[in-house]
Scaffold this motif. Sequence first.
Motif, PDB file in Angstrom:
ATOM      1  N   THR A 125      -6.630 -41.189   6.783  1.00  0.00           N
ATOM      2  CA  THR A 125      -6.646 -42.205   7.830  1.00  0.00           C
ATOM      3  C   THR A 125      -5.519 -41.903   8.804  1.00  0.00           C
ATOM      4  N   PRO A 126      -5.821 -41.505  10.024  1.00  0.00           N
ATOM      5  CA  PRO A 126      -4.743 -41.170  10.959  1.00  0.00           C
ATOM      6  C   PRO A 126      -3.887 -42.389  11.282  1.00  0.00           C
ATOM      7  N   THR A 127      -2.633 -42.143  11.555  1.00  0.00           N
ATOM      8  CA  THR A 127      -1.741 -43.222  11.964  1.00  0.00           C
ATOM      9  C   THR A 127      -1.786 -43.367  13.480  1.00  0.00           C
ATOM     10  N   ASP A 128      -1.155 -44.409  13.998  1.00  0.00           N
ATOM     11  CA  ASP A 128      -1.141 -44.618  15.452  1.00  0.00           C
ATOM     12  C   ASP A 128       0.199 -44.222  16.064  1.00  0.00           C
ATOM     13  N   ARG A 129       1.048 -43.588  15.276  1.00  0.00           N
ATOM     14  CA  ARG A 129       2.379 -43.193  15.764  1.00  0.00           C
ATOM     15  C   ARG A 129       2.971 -42.189  14.772  1.00  0.00           C
ATOM     16  N   SER A 216      -8.035 -20.196  17.192  1.00  0.00           N
ATOM     17  CA  SER A 216      -9.372 -19.609  17.091  1.00  0.00           C
ATOM     18  C   SER A 216      -9.593 -18.893  15.765  1.00  0.00           C
ATOM     19  N   MET A 217      -8.560 -18.868  14.901  1.00  0.00           N
ATOM     20  CA  MET A 217      -8.640 -18.104  13.666  1.00  0.00           C
ATOM     21  C   MET A 217      -8.932 -18.945  12.426  1.00  0.00           C
ATOM     22  N   ALA A 218      -8.676 -20.248  12.502  1.00  0.00           N
ATOM     23  CA  ALA A 218      -8.842 -21.089  11.313  1.00  0.00           C
ATOM     24  C   ALA A 218      -8.876 -22.552  11.721  1.00  0.00           C
ATOM     25  N   ASN A 219      -9.351 -23.384  10.800  1.00  0.00           N
ATOM     26  CA  ASN A 219      -9.449 -24.819  11.036  1.00  0.00           C
ATOM     27  C   ASN A 219      -8.226 -25.512  10.463  1.00  0.00           C
ATOM     28  N   PHE A 220      -7.267 -25.839  11.310  1.00  0.00           N
ATOM     29  CA  PHE A 220      -6.084 -26.585  10.896  1.00  0.00           C
ATOM     30  C   PHE A 220      -5.667 -27.517  12.023  1.00  0.00           C
ATOM     31  N   TRP A 221      -4.656 -28.322  11.783  1.00  0.00           N
ATOM     32  CA  TRP A 221      -4.256 -29.378  12.715  1.00  0.00           C
ATOM     33  C   TRP A 221      -3.418 -28.814  13.854  1.00  0.00           C
ATOM     34  N   GLN A 222      -3.854 -29.077  15.082  1.00  0.00           N
ATOM     35  CA  GLN A 222      -3.018 -28.779  16.254  1.00  0.00           C
ATOM     36  C   GLN A 222      -2.632 -30.111  16.892  1.00  0.00           C
ATOM     37  N   GLY A 223      -1.364 -30.275  17.156  1.00  0.00           N
ATOM     38  CA  GLY A 223      -0.886 -31.542  17.702  1.00  0.00           C
ATOM     39  C   GLY A 223       0.249 -32.085  16.868  1.00  0.00           C
ATOM     40  N   ILE A 224       0.351 -33.398  16.782  1.00  0.00           N
ATOM     41  CA  ILE A 224       1.426 -34.049  16.025  1.00  0.00           C
ATOM     42  C   ILE A 224       0.803 -34.767  14.833  1.00  0.00           C
ATOM     43  N   PHE A 225       1.028 -34.224  13.643  1.00  0.00           N
ATOM     44  CA  PHE A 225       0.475 -34.831  12.433  1.00  0.00           C
ATOM     45  C   PHE A 225       1.296 -36.064  12.061  1.00  0.00           C
ATOM     46  N   PRO A 226       0.654 -37.165  11.605  1.00  0.00           N
ATOM     47  CA  PRO A 226      -0.780 -37.354  11.340  1.00  0.00           C
ATOM     48  C   PRO A 226      -1.483 -38.252  12.341  1.00  0.00           C
ATOM     49  N   PHE A 227      -1.001 -38.297  13.587  1.00  0.00           N
ATOM     50  CA  PHE A 227      -1.640 -39.260  14.498  1.00  0.00           C
ATOM     51  C   PHE A 227      -2.311 -38.640  15.717  1.00  0.00           C
ATOM     52  N   ARG A 228      -1.977 -37.400  16.070  1.00  0.00           N
ATOM     53  CA  ARG A 228      -2.618 -36.800  17.242  1.00  0.00           C
ATOM     54  C   ARG A 228      -3.081 -35.392  16.920  1.00  0.00           C
ATOM     55  N   ASN A 229      -4.384 -35.236  16.875  1.00  0.00           N
ATOM     56  CA  ASN A 229      -4.968 -33.917  16.642  1.00  0.00           C
ATOM     57  C   ASN A 229      -5.606 -33.448  17.938  1.00  0.00           C
ATOM     58  N   ASP A 230      -5.080 -32.386  18.509  1.00  0.00           N
ATOM     59  CA  ASP A 230      -5.579 -31.887  19.790  1.00  0.00           C
ATOM     60  C   ASP A 230      -6.863 -31.078  19.643  1.00  0.00           C
ATOM     61  N   THR A 231      -7.291 -30.821  18.404  1.00  0.00           N
ATOM     62  CA  THR A 231      -8.549 -30.132  18.084  1.00  0.00           C
ATOM     63  C   THR A 231      -8.776 -28.877  18.932  1.00  0.00           C
ATOM     64  N   LEU A 232      -7.738 -28.070  19.093  1.00  0.00           N
ATOM     65  CA  LEU A 232      -7.891 -26.822  19.832  1.00  0.00           C
ATOM     66  C   LEU A 232      -8.834 -25.866  19.118  1.00  0.00           C
ATOM     67  N   ASP A 233      -9.002 -26.063  17.809  1.00  0.00           N
ATOM     68  CA  ASP A 233      -9.918 -25.213  17.048  1.00  0.00           C
ATOM     69  C   ASP A 233     -11.356 -25.726  17.099  1.00  0.00           C
ATOM     70  N   GLY A 234     -11.574 -26.887  17.716  1.00  0.00           N
ATOM     71  CA  GLY A 234     -12.917 -27.425  17.877  1.00  0.00           C
ATOM     72  C   GLY A 234     -13.363 -28.400  16.805  1.00  0.00           C
ATOM     73  N   TYR A 235     -12.502 -28.667  15.800  1.00  0.00           N
ATOM     74  CA  TYR A 235     -12.913 -29.527  14.694  1.00  0.00           C
ATOM     75  C   TYR A 235     -11.816 -30.516  14.342  1.00  0.00           C
ATOM     76  N   TYR A 236     -12.213 -31.770  14.173  1.00  0.00           N
ATOM     77  CA  TYR A 236     -11.264 -32.795  13.740  1.00  0.00           C
ATOM     78  C   TYR A 236     -11.159 -32.819  12.219  1.00  0.00           C
ATOM     79  N   GLY A 237     -12.304 -32.683  11.537  1.00  0.00           N
ATOM     80  CA  GLY A 237     -12.321 -32.646  10.080  1.00  0.00           C
ATOM     81  C   GLY A 237     -12.746 -31.280   9.594  1.00  0.00           C
ATOM     82  N   THR A 238     -13.585 -31.238   8.555  1.00  0.00           N
ATOM     83  CA  THR A 238     -14.051 -29.948   8.052  1.00  0.00           C
ATOM     84  C   THR A 238     -14.952 -29.270   9.077  1.00  0.00           C
ATOM     85  N   ALA A 239     -15.028 -27.965   8.973  1.00  0.00           N
ATOM     86  CA  ALA A 239     -15.898 -27.157   9.829  1.00  0.00           C
ATOM     87  C   ALA A 239     -16.940 -26.467   8.963  1.00  0.00           C
TER      88      ALA A 239
END
Length: 347
Positions: A125-129, A216-239
Amino acid sequence: MLLLVVGRSCQDPTRKEGPGVQDTVAREEATPEGMVRIPPGRFLMGGKSLQAQEDELPRRPVSVSAFYMDRTEVTNQQFAAFADQTGYITTAERPVDWELLKSQLPPGTPKPPDSLLEAGSLVFTPTDRPVDLRDLSQWWTWTLGADWRHPEGPGSTLQGRMDHPVVHISLEDARAYAAWAGKRLPTEAEWEWAAMGGLEDPIYPWGNEPAQAAASMANFWQGIFPFRNDTLDGYYGTAPVRSFPPNGYGLYDMAGNVWEWCQDRYRADTYRLEQDPASLSNPKGPQTSFDPVEPQAEKFVIRGGSFLCSESYCTGYRVSRRMRSTPDSGFGHTGFRCVMDIPGAAQ
Protein backbone atom coordinates in the motif's frame (compact mmCIF):
# COMPACT_ATOMS: atom_id res chain seq x y z
CA MET A 1 3.47 -14.59 9.32
CA LEU A 2 6.28 -12.04 9.63
CA LEU A 3 7.17 -8.95 7.68
CA LEU A 4 10.24 -9.20 5.47
CA VAL A 5 13.27 -7.43 6.99
CA VAL A 6 15.82 -5.99 5.79
CA GLY A 7 35.99 -9.55 5.45
CA ARG A 8 36.63 -8.08 2.13
CA SER A 9 37.60 -9.38 -1.30
CA CYS A 10 39.38 -12.69 -1.56
CA GLN A 11 42.72 -12.63 -3.28
CA ASP A 12 41.70 -15.25 -5.85
CA PRO A 13 40.46 -13.62 -9.06
CA THR A 14 37.05 -14.51 -10.39
CA ARG A 15 37.36 -17.24 -12.95
CA LYS A 16 35.15 -19.60 -14.88
CA GLU A 17 35.71 -23.33 -15.16
CA GLY A 18 35.81 -25.01 -18.51
CA PRO A 19 33.54 -28.00 -19.09
CA GLY A 20 34.77 -31.47 -18.23
CA VAL A 21 34.10 -34.63 -20.21
CA GLN A 22 30.97 -35.51 -18.26
CA ASP A 23 29.67 -31.97 -18.56
CA THR A 24 30.24 -32.01 -22.32
CA VAL A 25 28.01 -35.08 -22.51
CA ALA A 26 25.37 -33.33 -20.41
CA ARG A 27 25.55 -30.31 -22.70
CA GLU A 28 24.56 -32.53 -25.63
CA GLU A 29 21.45 -33.74 -23.84
CA ALA A 30 18.19 -31.98 -24.58
CA THR A 31 17.60 -29.03 -22.30
CA PRO A 32 14.20 -29.33 -20.57
CA GLU A 33 11.50 -27.11 -22.05
CA GLY A 34 11.43 -23.63 -20.58
CA MET A 35 14.85 -23.99 -18.97
CA VAL A 36 18.41 -23.00 -19.83
CA ARG A 37 21.66 -24.75 -19.04
CA ILE A 38 23.84 -22.88 -16.59
CA PRO A 39 27.52 -23.85 -16.97
CA PRO A 40 29.74 -24.86 -14.06
CA GLY A 41 32.08 -22.28 -12.60
CA ARG A 42 34.01 -20.79 -9.74
CA PHE A 43 33.39 -17.20 -8.65
CA LEU A 44 33.74 -14.76 -5.80
CA MET A 45 30.39 -14.82 -4.05
CA GLY A 46 29.30 -11.79 -2.07
CA GLY A 47 29.04 -7.99 -2.03
CA LYS A 48 30.99 -6.11 -4.65
CA SER A 49 29.95 -2.47 -4.33
CA LEU A 50 29.63 0.28 -1.74
CA GLN A 51 26.02 -0.88 -1.27
CA ALA A 52 27.11 -4.30 0.00
CA GLN A 53 25.56 -5.25 3.33
CA GLU A 54 27.37 -6.98 6.19
CA ASP A 55 25.63 -10.27 5.46
CA GLU A 56 27.14 -10.25 1.95
CA LEU A 57 30.68 -10.29 3.36
CA PRO A 58 33.39 -11.46 3.37
CA ARG A 59 33.56 -12.52 -0.25
CA ARG A 60 34.75 -16.08 -0.76
CA PRO A 61 35.47 -18.33 -3.77
CA VAL A 62 32.57 -20.70 -4.44
CA SER A 63 32.21 -23.37 -7.12
CA VAL A 64 29.00 -24.79 -8.55
CA SER A 65 28.26 -27.65 -10.93
CA ALA A 66 26.27 -27.18 -14.11
CA PHE A 67 22.48 -27.19 -13.72
CA TYR A 68 19.29 -26.24 -15.51
CA MET A 69 17.28 -23.19 -14.46
CA ASP A 70 13.85 -21.94 -15.43
CA ARG A 71 14.18 -19.25 -18.06
CA THR A 72 11.52 -17.16 -16.31
CA GLU A 73 9.89 -16.85 -12.93
CA VAL A 74 6.98 -19.27 -12.51
CA THR A 75 3.93 -17.57 -13.99
CA ASN A 76 0.31 -17.48 -12.92
CA GLN A 77 -0.52 -19.75 -15.86
CA GLN A 78 2.06 -22.33 -14.79
CA PHE A 79 1.00 -22.24 -11.16
CA ALA A 80 -2.65 -22.50 -12.13
CA ALA A 81 -1.89 -25.71 -14.03
CA PHE A 82 -0.30 -27.12 -10.88
CA ALA A 83 -3.13 -26.02 -8.59
CA ASP A 84 -5.83 -27.27 -10.96
CA GLN A 85 -4.21 -30.68 -11.33
CA THR A 86 -3.36 -31.24 -7.68
CA GLY A 87 -5.97 -29.20 -5.82
CA TYR A 88 -3.16 -27.53 -3.90
CA ILE A 89 -4.15 -24.75 -1.49
CA THR A 90 -1.46 -22.15 -0.86
CA THR A 91 -0.46 -20.84 2.54
CA ALA A 92 -2.22 -17.53 1.87
CA GLU A 93 -5.47 -19.39 1.14
CA ARG A 94 -5.49 -21.08 4.56
CA PRO A 95 -6.27 -19.58 7.98
CA VAL A 96 -3.17 -18.51 9.91
CA ASP A 97 -1.81 -21.16 12.28
CA TRP A 98 -1.42 -19.16 15.49
CA GLU A 99 0.67 -21.82 17.22
CA LEU A 100 3.17 -21.77 14.38
CA LEU A 101 3.17 -17.98 14.19
CA LYS A 102 3.59 -17.65 17.95
CA SER A 103 6.79 -19.70 17.84
CA GLN A 104 8.34 -17.07 15.55
CA LEU A 105 7.47 -14.11 17.78
CA PRO A 106 8.96 -12.80 21.04
CA PRO A 107 7.63 -14.66 24.10
CA GLY A 108 4.47 -13.10 25.47
CA THR A 109 3.26 -11.65 22.18
CA PRO A 110 -0.54 -11.46 22.53
CA LYS A 111 -2.74 -13.40 20.15
CA PRO A 112 -4.44 -11.11 17.61
CA PRO A 113 -8.21 -11.24 17.11
CA ASP A 114 -9.42 -14.37 15.32
CA SER A 115 -10.71 -12.14 12.52
CA LEU A 116 -7.10 -11.27 11.65
CA LEU A 117 -6.10 -14.93 11.52
CA GLU A 118 -8.34 -15.70 8.59
CA ALA A 119 -6.78 -16.47 5.22
CA GLY A 120 -4.89 -13.54 3.76
CA SER A 121 -1.53 -12.10 2.85
CA LEU A 122 0.48 -8.87 2.81
CA VAL A 123 -0.29 -6.35 0.08
CA PHE A 124 1.76 -3.28 -0.78
CA THR A 125 0.00 0.00 0.00
CA PRO A 126 1.81 3.16 -1.10
CA THR A 127 2.10 5.99 1.38
CA ASP A 128 1.19 9.61 0.66
CA ARG A 129 4.52 11.02 1.86
CA PRO A 130 8.08 9.97 2.73
CA VAL A 131 8.22 7.65 5.76
CA ASP A 132 10.77 5.95 7.98
CA LEU A 133 12.10 3.14 5.79
CA ARG A 134 12.90 1.04 8.86
CA ASP A 135 9.17 0.56 9.53
CA LEU A 136 7.83 -1.86 6.94
CA SER A 137 4.34 -1.71 8.41
CA GLN A 138 4.01 1.73 6.80
CA TRP A 139 3.50 0.14 3.38
CA TRP A 140 2.55 -3.51 3.97
CA THR A 141 -1.12 -4.14 4.76
CA TRP A 142 -2.43 -7.48 6.05
CA THR A 143 -5.29 -8.11 3.62
CA LEU A 144 -7.87 -10.84 4.15
CA GLY A 145 -8.58 -12.67 0.92
CA ALA A 146 -5.30 -11.70 -0.75
CA ASP A 147 -3.62 -14.68 -2.42
CA TRP A 148 -2.11 -15.71 -5.73
CA ARG A 149 -5.52 -15.67 -7.44
CA HIS A 150 -6.37 -12.26 -5.93
CA PRO A 151 -3.04 -10.36 -5.80
CA GLU A 152 -4.47 -7.13 -4.37
CA GLY A 153 -7.17 -8.82 -2.30
CA PRO A 154 -10.89 -9.50 -2.89
CA GLY A 155 -12.08 -8.03 -6.15
CA SER A 156 -8.71 -8.34 -7.88
CA THR A 157 -8.17 -11.12 -10.42
CA LEU A 158 -5.57 -12.59 -12.74
CA GLN A 159 -7.36 -11.29 -15.83
CA GLY A 160 -4.66 -10.08 -18.21
CA ARG A 161 -1.93 -11.33 -15.87
CA MET A 162 -1.53 -15.01 -16.64
CA ASP A 163 1.96 -14.30 -18.02
CA HIS A 164 2.98 -12.36 -14.88
CA PRO A 165 4.96 -14.10 -12.13
CA VAL A 166 2.82 -15.76 -9.47
CA VAL A 167 2.96 -13.93 -6.10
CA HIS A 168 1.86 -14.46 -2.49
CA ILE A 169 3.88 -17.66 -2.58
CA SER A 170 5.39 -19.14 0.59
CA LEU A 171 8.45 -21.37 0.66
CA GLU A 172 6.13 -24.33 1.26
CA ASP A 173 4.14 -23.41 -1.85
CA ALA A 174 7.28 -23.06 -3.97
CA ARG A 175 8.60 -26.41 -2.80
CA ALA A 176 5.28 -28.11 -3.56
CA TYR A 177 5.25 -26.77 -7.11
CA ALA A 178 8.89 -27.71 -7.66
CA ALA A 179 8.27 -31.29 -6.51
CA TRP A 180 5.25 -31.56 -8.82
CA ALA A 181 7.34 -30.29 -11.74
CA GLY A 182 10.23 -32.68 -10.98
CA LYS A 183 12.49 -29.80 -10.05
CA ARG A 184 13.80 -28.06 -6.92
CA LEU A 185 14.58 -24.57 -5.69
CA PRO A 186 18.06 -23.15 -6.38
CA THR A 187 20.74 -22.85 -3.77
CA GLU A 188 21.81 -19.31 -2.97
CA ALA A 189 25.16 -19.93 -4.70
CA GLU A 190 23.49 -21.31 -7.82
CA TRP A 191 21.16 -18.32 -7.93
CA GLU A 192 23.97 -15.76 -7.67
CA TRP A 193 26.13 -17.54 -10.25
CA ALA A 194 23.20 -17.73 -12.68
CA ALA A 195 22.30 -14.07 -12.12
CA MET A 196 25.80 -13.02 -13.23
CA GLY A 197 25.01 -14.35 -16.70
CA GLY A 198 28.61 -15.11 -17.63
CA LEU A 199 29.85 -11.57 -16.96
CA GLU A 200 33.02 -10.96 -14.98
CA ASP A 201 31.94 -10.02 -11.44
CA PRO A 202 29.01 -7.73 -12.38
CA ILE A 203 27.11 -5.69 -9.81
CA TYR A 204 23.78 -6.27 -11.60
CA PRO A 205 22.52 -9.01 -13.94
CA TRP A 206 22.76 -6.49 -16.78
CA GLY A 207 26.35 -5.47 -15.93
CA ASN A 208 27.66 -2.41 -14.11
CA GLU A 209 25.50 0.32 -15.63
CA PRO A 210 24.05 2.28 -12.67
CA ALA A 211 20.49 1.43 -11.76
CA GLN A 212 19.48 5.07 -12.25
CA ALA A 213 20.21 4.61 -15.96
CA ALA A 214 18.84 1.06 -16.27
CA ALA A 215 15.05 1.46 -16.24
CA SER A 216 14.89 -0.40 -19.54
CA MET A 217 16.74 -3.41 -18.09
CA ALA A 218 14.48 -4.55 -15.24
CA ASN A 219 11.26 -3.91 -13.35
CA PHE A 220 12.09 -1.97 -10.19
CA TRP A 221 11.01 1.23 -8.45
CA GLN A 222 12.03 4.57 -9.94
CA GLY A 223 11.19 7.60 -7.83
CA ILE A 224 10.87 8.00 -4.07
CA PHE A 225 9.90 4.80 -2.27
CA PRO A 226 7.24 4.10 -1.02
CA PHE A 227 5.03 6.94 -2.18
CA ARG A 228 6.10 8.04 -5.67
CA ASN A 229 6.83 5.60 -8.44
CA ASP A 230 7.78 7.34 -11.68
CA THR A 231 7.32 4.03 -13.59
CA LEU A 232 10.16 4.78 -16.01
CA ASP A 233 10.27 1.04 -16.67
CA GLY A 234 6.60 1.06 -17.72
CA TYR A 235 5.20 -0.96 -14.80
CA TYR A 236 3.83 -0.02 -11.41
CA GLY A 237 3.50 -3.61 -10.17
CA THR A 238 4.59 -6.91 -11.67
CA ALA A 239 5.41 -7.11 -15.37
CA PRO A 240 4.85 -10.00 -17.76
CA VAL A 241 7.88 -12.29 -17.78
CA ARG A 242 10.22 -11.61 -20.73
CA SER A 243 9.33 -7.90 -20.68
CA PHE A 244 13.00 -6.97 -20.24
CA PRO A 245 16.20 -8.24 -21.85
CA PRO A 246 17.57 -11.57 -20.58
CA ASN A 247 21.01 -11.84 -19.04
CA GLY A 248 23.88 -13.59 -20.75
CA TYR A 249 22.56 -17.04 -19.93
CA GLY A 250 19.12 -16.27 -21.34
CA LEU A 251 17.44 -15.81 -17.93
CA TYR A 252 14.74 -13.19 -17.56
CA ASP A 253 14.00 -11.05 -14.49
CA MET A 254 17.01 -12.07 -12.42
CA ALA A 255 16.75 -8.44 -11.31
CA GLY A 256 13.44 -7.06 -10.11
CA ASN A 257 9.84 -8.09 -10.82
CA VAL A 258 9.50 -10.46 -7.81
CA TRP A 259 11.75 -11.85 -5.10
CA GLU A 260 12.63 -15.51 -5.62
CA TRP A 261 12.88 -18.21 -2.96
CA CYS A 262 16.12 -20.16 -2.54
CA GLN A 263 16.47 -23.41 -0.62
CA ASP A 264 19.11 -22.11 1.85
CA ARG A 265 18.37 -21.15 5.41
CA TYR A 266 19.35 -17.57 6.19
CA ARG A 267 22.07 -16.59 8.62
CA ALA A 268 23.46 -13.08 8.79
CA ASP A 269 26.91 -14.57 9.39
CA THR A 270 26.84 -17.38 6.80
CA TYR A 271 29.76 -16.03 4.79
CA ARG A 272 31.95 -15.63 7.86
CA LEU A 273 31.16 -19.13 9.10
CA GLU A 274 31.55 -20.93 5.77
CA GLN A 275 35.22 -20.52 4.85
CA ASP A 276 36.40 -24.14 4.58
CA PRO A 277 37.14 -24.85 0.88
CA ALA A 278 35.36 -28.20 1.14
CA SER A 279 32.15 -26.46 2.20
CA LEU A 280 32.33 -24.00 -0.70
CA SER A 281 31.83 -26.57 -3.42
CA ASN A 282 28.11 -26.53 -4.23
CA PRO A 283 27.28 -24.99 -0.83
CA LYS A 284 23.74 -25.57 0.40
CA GLY A 285 23.66 -23.08 3.25
CA PRO A 286 23.77 -23.42 7.04
CA GLN A 287 21.99 -26.09 9.06
CA THR A 288 20.33 -23.49 11.27
CA SER A 289 18.87 -20.06 10.68
CA PHE A 290 19.59 -16.87 12.58
CA ASP A 291 18.41 -13.34 11.92
CA PRO A 292 19.51 -10.98 14.72
CA VAL A 293 16.56 -8.72 13.95
CA GLU A 294 14.05 -11.51 14.65
CA PRO A 295 16.03 -14.23 16.44
CA GLN A 296 12.99 -16.42 17.20
CA ALA A 297 12.08 -16.86 13.55
CA GLU A 298 13.49 -19.43 11.15
CA LYS A 299 14.16 -17.72 7.83
CA PHE A 300 15.18 -18.66 4.33
CA VAL A 301 16.95 -16.68 1.62
CA ILE A 302 15.15 -14.81 -1.13
CA ARG A 303 17.00 -13.22 -4.03
CA GLY A 304 16.66 -10.86 -6.97
CA GLY A 305 14.63 -7.94 -5.70
CA SER A 306 11.18 -6.92 -6.87
CA PHE A 307 9.18 -4.13 -8.45
CA LEU A 308 9.41 -2.36 -5.07
CA CYS A 309 13.23 -2.19 -4.88
CA SER A 310 14.91 1.16 -5.41
CA GLU A 311 18.27 2.85 -4.92
CA SER A 312 16.95 4.40 -1.71
CA TYR A 313 15.52 1.15 -0.39
CA CYS A 314 16.91 -2.40 -0.52
CA THR A 315 18.72 -2.45 -3.93
CA GLY A 316 17.62 -6.06 -4.19
CA TYR A 317 18.40 -6.17 -7.90
CA ARG A 318 22.13 -6.46 -7.16
CA VAL A 319 23.34 -10.01 -7.88
CA SER A 320 24.79 -10.37 -4.37
CA ARG A 321 21.92 -8.87 -2.37
CA ARG A 322 20.57 -11.23 0.28
CA MET A 323 17.15 -10.91 1.86
CA ARG A 324 15.14 -13.28 4.01
CA SER A 325 11.65 -14.29 5.00
CA THR A 326 9.91 -16.89 7.13
CA PRO A 327 8.85 -20.00 5.20
CA ASP A 328 5.14 -19.43 5.85
CA SER A 329 5.18 -15.84 4.60
CA GLY A 330 3.67 -14.71 1.35
CA PHE A 331 3.86 -11.20 -0.04
CA GLY A 332 2.55 -9.42 -3.11
CA HIS A 333 6.11 -9.24 -4.44
CA THR A 334 7.40 -12.77 -3.76
CA GLY A 335 7.51 -15.69 -6.20
CA PHE A 336 10.12 -18.17 -7.40
CA ARG A 337 11.76 -20.10 -10.21
CA CYS A 338 13.09 -23.67 -10.23
CA VAL A 339 16.22 -25.56 -11.18
CA MET A 340 17.11 -29.15 -12.10
CA ASP A 341 20.26 -31.14 -11.54
CA ILE A 342 22.29 -32.41 -14.48
CA PRO A 343 23.37 -35.96 -13.58
CA GLY A 344 27.14 -36.32 -13.76
CA ALA A 345 27.70 -32.62 -14.38
CA ALA A 346 31.27 -31.48 -13.70
CA GLN A 347 32.35 -28.58 -11.55
